[in-house]
Design an enzyme around this catalytic site. Sequence first.
Site, PDB file in Angstrom:
ATOM      1  N   HIS A  55      43.910  46.445  49.388  1.00  7.50           N
ATOM      2  CA  HIS A  55      44.152  47.173  48.147  1.00  7.50           C
ATOM      3  C   HIS A  55      44.100  46.181  46.984  1.00  7.50           C
ATOM      4  CE1 HIS A  55      46.461  50.787  50.117  1.00  7.50           C
ATOM      5  NE2 HIS A  55      45.292  50.546  50.689  1.00  7.50           N
ATOM      6  N   GLU A  57      46.014  45.477  44.573  1.00  4.57           N
ATOM      7  CA  GLU A  57      47.248  44.718  44.318  1.00  4.57           C
ATOM      8  C   GLU A  57      47.367  43.544  45.278  1.00  4.57           C
ATOM      9  OE1 GLU A  57      46.907  48.003  44.790  1.00  4.57           O
ATOM     10  OE2 GLU A  57      48.678  49.095  44.103  1.00  4.57           O
ATOM     11  N   CYS A  85      51.138  51.933  46.411  1.00  3.91           N
ATOM     12  CA  CYS A  85      51.554  52.621  47.636  1.00  3.91           C
ATOM     13  C   CYS A  85      52.725  51.843  48.258  1.00  3.91           C
ATOM     14  CB  CYS A  85      50.377  52.682  48.613  1.00  3.91           C
ATOM     15  SG  CYS A  85      49.917  51.073  49.315  1.00  3.91           S
ATOM     16  N   CYS A  88      51.795  48.106  48.988  1.00  5.41           N
ATOM     17  CA  CYS A  88      51.677  47.264  47.792  1.00  5.41           C
ATOM     18  C   CYS A  88      53.017  47.111  47.086  1.00  5.41           C
ATOM     19  CB  CYS A  88      50.621  47.839  46.862  1.00  5.41           C
ATOM     20  SG  CYS A  88      48.971  47.750  47.593  1.00  5.41           S
TER      21      CYS A  88
HETATM   22 ZN   LIG Z   1      48.359  49.884  48.034  1.00  3.95          ZN
END
Ligand SMILES: [Zn+2]
Length: 152
Positions: A55, A57, A85, A88
Amino acid sequence: MGSRWHDAMRLALDEARSAGLRGDVPIGAVVLAPDGALLAAAGNERELLGDPTAHAEVVALRRAAERWGQWRLEDCTLVVTLEPCTMCAGAVVSARIGHLVFGAFDEKAGAVASLFDVVRDPRLNHRPRVTGGVLEADCAGLLEGFFRARRD
Ligand SMILES: [Zn+2]
């Protein structure tokens, strides 16, 4: 409120657009040093790397830690186009990020406001400040356009 983060969010949006152009869901993130200097910028690389944890991040935090010379990113700021999410949000806490800034809210998976509030749970020993909704319409619009184009 939050307008001081517009420039950083525009950089994150650029990363998000680049991710979208190569088939990744358009989410972007940047990490700023305590003095506001850019430490790292990354887009979502899940498809690019075939990595479920890539992801934006996480990729940005890894690059920032490499640049900063240590994993502890105290007083640094993570700016991301979409509410993080659970993974993260956990990475933000683990990295000791001082301030988390995000654009669009994620009602389906958001873990700092929408579904959970992982980063401000008083049981954890580190809690970053959180600013949400920065350039929200631009961040959300980019995602909506991407998914609309996929359906057509
Ligand atoms: Zn994430």
